[in-house]
Design a protein around this motif. Structure first.
Motif, PDB file in Angstrom:
ATOM      1  N   ALA A   1       0.835  -1.205   0.000  1.00  0.00           N
ATOM      2  CA  ALA A   1       0.000   0.000   0.000  1.00  0.00           C
ATOM      3  C   ALA A   1       0.865   1.249   0.000  1.00  0.00           C
ATOM      4  CB  ALA A   1      -0.929   0.009   1.210  1.00  0.00           C
ATOM      5  N   LEU A   2       0.446   2.201  -0.799  1.00  0.00           N
ATOM      6  CA  LEU A   2       1.068   3.522  -0.809  1.00  0.00           C
ATOM      7  C   LEU A   2       0.072   4.469  -0.150  1.00  0.00           C
ATOM      8  CD1 LEU A   2       3.731   4.718  -1.933  1.00  0.00           C
ATOM      9  CD2 LEU A   2       2.401   5.513  -3.896  1.00  0.00           C
ATOM     10  N   ARG A   3       0.317   4.804   1.121  1.00  0.00           N
ATOM     11  CA  ARG A   3      -0.602   5.641   1.888  1.00  0.00           C
ATOM     12  C   ARG A   3      -0.271   7.110   1.626  1.00  0.00           C
ATOM     13  NH1 ARG A   3      -4.151   1.545   3.027  1.00  0.00           N
ATOM     14  NH2 ARG A   3      -3.175  -0.084   4.326  1.00  0.00           N
ATOM     15  N   ILE A   4      -1.229   7.812   1.051  1.00  0.00           N
ATOM     16  CA  ILE A   4      -1.039   9.219   0.694  1.00  0.00           C
ATOM     17  C   ILE A   4      -1.880  10.050   1.646  1.00  0.00           C
ATOM     18  CG2 ILE A   4      -1.228  10.912  -1.164  1.00  0.00           C
ATOM     19  CD1 ILE A   4      -1.201   8.499  -3.121  1.00  0.00           C
TER      20      ILE A   4
ATOM     21  N   VAL B   1       3.756  10.732   2.066  1.00  0.00           N
ATOM     22  CA  VAL B   1       3.509   9.465   1.380  1.00  0.00           C
ATOM     23  C   VAL B   1       4.336   8.382   2.061  1.00  0.00           C
ATOM     24  CG1 VAL B   1       3.639   8.220  -0.800  1.00  0.00           C
ATOM     25  CG2 VAL B   1       3.058  10.654  -0.789  1.00  0.00           C
ATOM     26  N   ARG B   2       3.678   7.247   2.357  1.00  0.00           N
ATOM     27  CA  ARG B   2       4.345   6.169   3.092  1.00  0.00           C
ATOM     28  C   ARG B   2       4.052   4.835   2.418  1.00  0.00           C
ATOM     29  NH1 ARG B   2       2.004   3.015   6.983  1.00  0.00           N
ATOM     30  NH2 ARG B   2       0.235   4.470   7.068  1.00  0.00           N
ATOM     31  N   LEU B   3       5.101   4.014   2.244  1.00  0.00           N
ATOM     32  CA  LEU B   3       4.941   2.672   1.695  1.00  0.00           C
ATOM     33  C   LEU B   3       4.714   1.688   2.840  1.00  0.00           C
ATOM     34  CD1 LEU B   3       5.098   0.784  -0.828  1.00  0.00           C
ATOM     35  CD2 LEU B   3       7.502   0.420  -0.221  1.00  0.00           C
ATOM     36  N   GLU B   4       3.659   0.894   2.719  1.00  0.00           N
ATOM     37  CA  GLU B   4       3.349  -0.141   3.706  1.00  0.00           C
ATOM     38  C   GLU B   4       3.400  -1.484   2.988  1.00  0.00           C
ATOM     39  OE1 GLU B   4      -0.583  -1.631   6.185  1.00  0.00           O
ATOM     40  OE2 GLU B   4      -0.310   0.524   5.839  1.00  0.00           O
ATOM     41  N   ALA B   5       4.290  -2.362   3.427  1.00  0.00           N
ATOM     42  CA  ALA B   5       4.453  -3.636   2.727  1.00  0.00           C
ATOM     43  C   ALA B   5       5.065  -4.670   3.655  1.00  0.00           C
ATOM     44  CB  ALA B   5       5.338  -3.463   1.493  1.00  0.00           C
ATOM     45  N   ARG B   6       4.738  -5.940   3.390  1.00  0.00           N
ATOM     46  CA  ARG B   6       5.426  -7.058   4.025  1.00  0.00           C
ATOM     47  C   ARG B   6       6.522  -7.480   3.057  1.00  0.00           C
ATOM     48  NH1 ARG B   6       0.640 -11.192   4.904  1.00  0.00           N
ATOM     49  NH2 ARG B   6       2.335 -12.509   5.673  1.00  0.00           N
TER      50      ARG B   6
ATOM     51  N   ALA C   1       5.646   7.734  -8.805  1.00  0.00           N
ATOM     52  CA  ALA C   1       5.665   9.126  -8.363  1.00  0.00           C
ATOM     53  C   ALA C   1       4.252   9.576  -8.033  1.00  0.00           C
ATOM     54  CB  ALA C   1       6.261  10.022  -9.439  1.00  0.00           C
ATOM     55  N   VAL C   2       4.141  10.456  -7.036  1.00  0.00           N
ATOM     56  CA  VAL C   2       2.876  11.075  -6.657  1.00  0.00           C
ATOM     57  C   VAL C   2       3.028  12.574  -6.862  1.00  0.00           C
ATOM     58  CG1 VAL C   2       1.223  11.485  -4.804  1.00  0.00           C
ATOM     59  CG2 VAL C   2       2.344   9.254  -5.002  1.00  0.00           C
ATOM     60  N   ASP C   3       2.216  13.110  -7.774  1.00  0.00           N
ATOM     61  CA  ASP C   3       2.318  14.527  -8.145  1.00  0.00           C
ATOM     62  C   ASP C   3       3.756  14.901  -8.499  1.00  0.00           C
ATOM     63  OD1 ASP C   3      -0.353  15.082  -7.990  1.00  0.00           O
ATOM     64  OD2 ASP C   3      -0.280  15.931  -5.967  1.00  0.00           O
ATOM     65  N   GLY C   4       4.416  13.998  -9.226  1.00  0.00           N
ATOM     66  CA  GLY C   4       5.757  14.272  -9.727  1.00  0.00           C
ATOM     67  C   GLY C   4       6.883  13.952  -8.771  1.00  0.00           C
ATOM     68  N   ARG C   5       6.588  13.596  -7.534  1.00  0.00           N
ATOM     69  CA  ARG C   5       7.635  13.298  -6.554  1.00  0.00           C
ATOM     70  C   ARG C   5       7.810  11.788  -6.440  1.00  0.00           C
ATOM     71  NH1 ARG C   5       7.340  17.180  -1.364  1.00  0.00           N
ATOM     72  NH2 ARG C   5       9.497  16.400  -1.307  1.00  0.00           N
ATOM     73  N   THR C   6       9.021  11.321  -6.695  1.00  0.00           N
ATOM     74  CA  THR C   6       9.308   9.886  -6.725  1.00  0.00           C
ATOM     75  C   THR C   6       9.197   9.279  -5.326  1.00  0.00           C
ATOM     76  OG1 THR C   6      10.779  10.186  -8.607  1.00  0.00           O
ATOM     77  CG2 THR C   6      11.016   8.138  -7.355  1.00  0.00           C
ATOM     78  N   VAL C   7       8.627   8.073  -5.299  1.00  0.00           N
ATOM     79  CA  VAL C   7       8.463   7.327  -4.048  1.00  0.00           C
ATOM     80  C   VAL C   7       9.301   6.061  -4.139  1.00  0.00           C
ATOM     81  CG1 VAL C   7       6.839   6.168  -2.513  1.00  0.00           C
ATOM     82  CG2 VAL C   7       6.117   8.201  -3.797  1.00  0.00           C
ATOM     83  N   GLY C   8      10.135   5.806  -3.164  1.00  0.00           N
ATOM     84  CA  GLY C   8      10.970   4.613  -3.174  1.00  0.00           C
ATOM     85  C   GLY C   8      10.180   3.352  -2.854  1.00  0.00           C
TER      86      GLY C   8
END
Length: 675
Positions: free
Chosen positions: A100-103, A108-113, A165-172
Motif C-alpha cells: 500500500a502507498l498511503r497518501i 507518502v508512506r509505503l506499507e508492505a510485508r 511518483a505522486v504529483d511528480g515526486r518519486t516514491v521509493g
C-alpha cells in the motif's frame, strides 16, 4: 498423469479458450458482472467475503439510499472495486501479494510485508495507492500517469524496479523485497501428499510449474512427492499432510546455499476409513469456474491423490452466462471413471445445476450429459422449476443433493423466513418441495456457507418425514489460486459413505441414496443404535429402549451430541458418548461432533461432523413431527410469495408450473399431519 497433449481435442480446445478469456478479461473471464462476479475481482486480495460484501454494500447504499435487492444487483456493476478492496482491508494486515502507498496530508508512506526473492528472480506484486487527501493527485507508474480521486484508491502492478511518483515526486519501493541466496529443497514422504514450504513474512515456495495456491488459512500448498524446489538459504517451515485422515508433520530447515537439502517427512495417519468400508468424497469441485488460472485434469489428479480423496466429483457448471465450464470434459467422460482413478480413488465428471432463485445442486454418476444446466441467467426466465432438472438427471442415473444451501446462521427455533433470505442467490430454496416429492437424495450439510443454518434446515426436513442423506461439497475451484476456502484442496470437507464392496461410482451413489453417510470437516464420527448405523430403520414398539453410541476421532473435536427429532438428548466430551432412549413415538437419531477453529479445519465456523439418521419407526410409522411438518408448510408459503414477487416468468403458464409443484409438496406434508 493426464498430460495435456493426450487430452481429447475438445477438452484441449476448451482449456485454450479459457486461457484466452483469462488473458483478455482477467479473473472474471468476461462473465456478466453480477454481485458474485464482482467479488471475483477482489478474491486475490480480500480473504473475508463478508467484509468484501459489507464494504460493497456500504458503497451502494451511500450512493443509492434505500435501494431494493433488485436495484442492488444492478448498482454493483457500477461500483469502483478498487475502493471497495481498500475499505474491506481497512484495519487488517495486508496480504502478502499487496503493498500500500498511503497518501496523507503528512506525506507518502509505503506499507508492505517485504517478500524474499532469490538472487536474479523476477518478482511482481500489486501496489494499492490509497489517498486520504481531499483533492485528486496524479499517480505515475513506469511513465503511465493516472488520476487518483480525492479519498480514492488505485491498484496497479509493480516490480521492485518500478518508478512510482505522486504529483511528480518519486516514491521509493525499497521495502517491497529483500534478496536472499538461492538453495534447493527436495521434499519426500513416500506417497503423494500436500506440502507447504513457508518462508519469512508468509512467502510460499513452490516447485517449478506448480500453481501458487493458498488454502482457507491463506497458507501456500502444492501436491506430489519427491519434489524439488528453489528456495532461499534461510529458515523455512516445511509441513506435510494428506487430507483429513492424516495429521500434519512439520520441520524447520535452513538449506545450504547452492546445494540441495532433503527433507523427509511422513504424516501420521489418524484413521483409515477405507479399511472400515467407508469412502470419503467431495461432491462439488470445479475444475474451471473463472479464476486467476486455468484448472486442468492433471491438477485435479494430483490434488485427489495428494489428499487421498476417495471420490472426486468434478462438476460442469455455468457462472453468470450461457457458457458451461468443463462441459466438453463431461461430454467426453460422462459415465466413465477419469483416467487417474484406481481401486481407492475414483473421479467422475458431474454437474452443478444452477438457479440463482431456486438453488444449486450437484449431480454425480450420470451416464449421459443433461440437456439443461441452468435457468434464470442474463435475464432469462426462472423456468422450469428445478424439479424438472432433478427428474432428468435422476433418469440419467445421477444421485442429487443441494449445494451450499443456506448462508446466514439462524436459531433452531427461527421461523422459515430466516431461511428465505431476500434477493437472488444460490440458497437451496426448492429443497423443501424437492425432498417431499422424492426428487433429491441429499443435502450438503457440510459446505462453505452456513453449516449451522443448513444443519437446522436438514433436521426440520428429516423431522418432517423426508429421508435425506447428509453429504458434503466444498465448492473448491482449481481455477483459483486465492479464493479463501474455495482455493483450498478438494476434500477439505467430505461425505463418508459405507459400501458393502469395492469402490465404484454406482456403489457410492447407492450408499448416498440409502443414507449410509456422515459428513465432516475432518473428524471421524460413528453412530450406532442397537448395533445399526446411519441409513438403517428400526421398527420398535412404544416403550422399547434402545442404546445409542457415538464415537469420534480427531484433535479438533471439543464436544459430542446425540439428537432426536425433539433435540439434544445427550452431550459430552470427545471420544465416546452413550445414551439409553425410550421410544415413545417415531423419531430419528443423529450424532454431531463439533469444535472451535483449528488448523485442520478450513470452515470459518470451526470443526463439525454430522451423521445421517438412524430411523426409529414405531409400529411401521415413520417420523413426522408436527412442528417440523408445519415449518415446511410455512416455508412453502414463503417460497410461493418469493416466486410471485421475484421470479422472472414470461407467462401465467410458467408461474402455474411453480405453483403446481408447491401444491404437490403441500399435499405430501399435510398427509403427514395427525388426523
Amino acid at each position: 498423469m493426464c498430460d495435456e497433449h493426450d487430452l481429447p481435442p475438445a477438452v484441449r480446445r476448451a482449456l485454450a479458450d479459457y486461457r484466452r478469456l483469462l488473458a483478455e478479461h482477467g479473473p472474471t473471464w468476461g462473465e456478466d458482472p453480477i454481485t458474485y462476479v464482482r467479488q471475483i475481482e477482489a478474491d486475490a486480495f480480500v480473504r473475508d467475503e463478508h467484509r468484501f460484501f459489507l464494504a460493497l454494500l456500504e458503497k451502494v447504499f451511500a450512493r443509492y439510499p434505500g435501494a431494493s435487492a433488485e436495484e442492488i444487483e444492478e448498482r454493483v456493476r457500477d461500483m469502483d472495486l478498487q475502493e471497495v478492496i481498500r475499505d474491506a482491508l481497512a484495519g487488517r494486515e495486508l496480504p502478502d501479494n499487496l503493498a500500500a502507498l498511503r497518501i496523507t496530508p503528512d506525506g507518502v508512506r509505503l506499507e508492505a510485508r517485504a517478500q524474499t526473492v532469490l538472487e536474479g528472480e523476477w518478482f511482481r506484486t500489486t501496489l494499492m495507492a490509497d489517498s486520504a487527501l481531499d483533492r485528486p493527485v496524479t499517480l505515475t507508474v513506469d511513465g503511465a500517469a493516472r488520476e487518483l480521486a480525492a479519498g480514492g484508491a488505485l491498484l496497479v502492478p509493480v516490480t521492485p524496479a518500478s518508478v512510482v511518483a505522486v504529483d511528480g515526486r518519486t516514491v521509493g519501493l525499497g521495502g517491497l523485497v529483500r534478496s536472499a541466496p538461492a538453495a534447493r529443497l527436495r521434499v519426500r514422504a513416500g506417497f503423494p501428499c500436500r506440502w507447504s514450504v513457508i518462508g519469512e513474512n508468509g512467502r510460499g515456495w513452490y516447485p517449478e510449474g506448480a500453481q501458487p495456491r493458498r488454502d482457507g488459512h491463506r497458507d501456500p500448498y502444492f501436491h506430489g512427492d519427491d519434489l524439488v524446489l528453489d528456495v532461499p538459504a534461510e529458515p523455512l517451515t516445511v509441513r506435510v499432510t494428506r487430507g483429513m485422515e492424516y495429521d500434519t508433520a512439520e520441520a524447520e530447515v535452513i538449506p545450504e546455499p547452492g546445494r540441495e537439502t532433503l527433507v523427509e517427512l511422513t504424516p501420521r495417519r489418524l484413521y483409515d476409513a477405507a479399511a472400515r468400508g467407508w469412502y470419503g468424497g467431495d461432491m462439488h469441485v470445479h475444475m474451471n469456474w473463472t479464476g486467476d488460472t486455468v484448472g486442468t485434469p492433471a491438477q485435479a489428479a494430483a490434488a485427489q491423490h495428494g489428499e487421498d480423496l476417495h471420490v472426486l466429483n468434478l462438476v460442469a457448471g455455468n457462472v453468470a452466462s450461457e457458457r458451461v465450464y468443463d462441459r466438453e470434459a463431461l461430454e467426453h467422460w460422462a459415465g466413465r471413471d477419469l483416467p487417474w482413478s484406481d481401486a481407492t480413488h475414483l473421479a467422475r465428471l458431474g454437474v452443478e445445476y444452477r438457479s440463482d432463485l431456486l438453488g444449486h445442486f450437484y449431480a454425480f454418476g450420470m451416464h449421459t450429459p443433461p440437456t439443461r444446466y441452468h435457468t434464470g441467467f442474463l435475464g432469462t426466465a426462472d423456468w422450469p422449476p428445478n424439479a424438472e432438472a432433478c427428474r432428468e438427471l435422476r433418469g440419467l442415473g445421477a444421485v442429487l443433493g443441494y449445494s451450499h444451501p443456506f448462508h446466514v446462521p439462524f436459531d433452531e427455533d427461527a421461523p422459515p423466513a430466516a431461511a428465505l433470505t431476500e434477493g437472488r442467490n444460490c440458497s437451496a430454496r426448492e429443497i423443501v418441495s424437492g425432498a417431499a416429492l422424492g426428487l433429491v437424495d441429499s443435502l450438503d450439510v457440510l459446505n462453505h456457507s452456513s453449516i449451522q443454518a443448513t444443519a437446522t434446515v436438514y433436521r426440520h426436513l428429516v423431522g418432517a418425514g423426508n429421508r435425506l442423506a447428509v453429504t458434503a461439497g466444498t465448492d473448491t475451484m482449481l481455477s483459483f489460486n486465492r479464493r479463501s476456502s474455495q482455493s483450498g484442496p478438494p476434500g477439505w470437507e467430505r461425505v463418508y459413505a459405507r459400501l458393502d464392496g469395492p469402490l465404484t461410482a454406482a456403489a457410492f451413489a447407492d450408499a448416498i441414496r440409502a443414507g449410509r453417510t456422515f459428513a465432516t470437516t475432518g473428524p471421524w464420527l460413528e453412530l450406532e443404535v442397537d448395533g445399526h448405523g446411519p441409513g438403517d430403520a428400526l421398527d420398535r414398539a412404544p416403550g422399547d429402549r434402545v442404546t445409542v453410541t457415538a464415537r469420534c476421532v480427531g484433535p479438533e473435536v471439543r464436544g459430542l451430541e446425540l439428537r432426536t427429532a425433539d433435540g439434544v438428548v445427550a452431550e459430552g466430551p470427545p471420544g465416546e458418548l452413550t445414551a439409553e432412549l425410550t421410544v415413545d413415538a417415531p423419531t430419528y437419531v443423529v450424532a454431531v461432533a463439533s469444535g472451535p477453529a483449528h488448523p485442520r479445519t478450513f470452515h470459518y465456523s470451526g470443526a463439525y461432523a454430522h451423521t445421517s439418521p438412524v430411523y426409529l419407526d414405531v409400529a411401521g410409522r415413520h417420523v413426522a413431527r408436527p412442528a417440523d411438518v408445519r415449518w415446511c408448510l410455512d416455508y412453502l408459503d414463503g417460497l410461493e410469495t418469493m416466486i410471485r414477487e421475484h421470479a422472472r416468468l414470461d407467462g401465467e403458464r410458467r408461474l402455474t408450473d411453480h405453483l403446481d409443484l408447491l401444491d404437490a409438496a403441500r399435499a405430501v406434508y399435510r398427509a403427514r399431519l395427525p388426523r
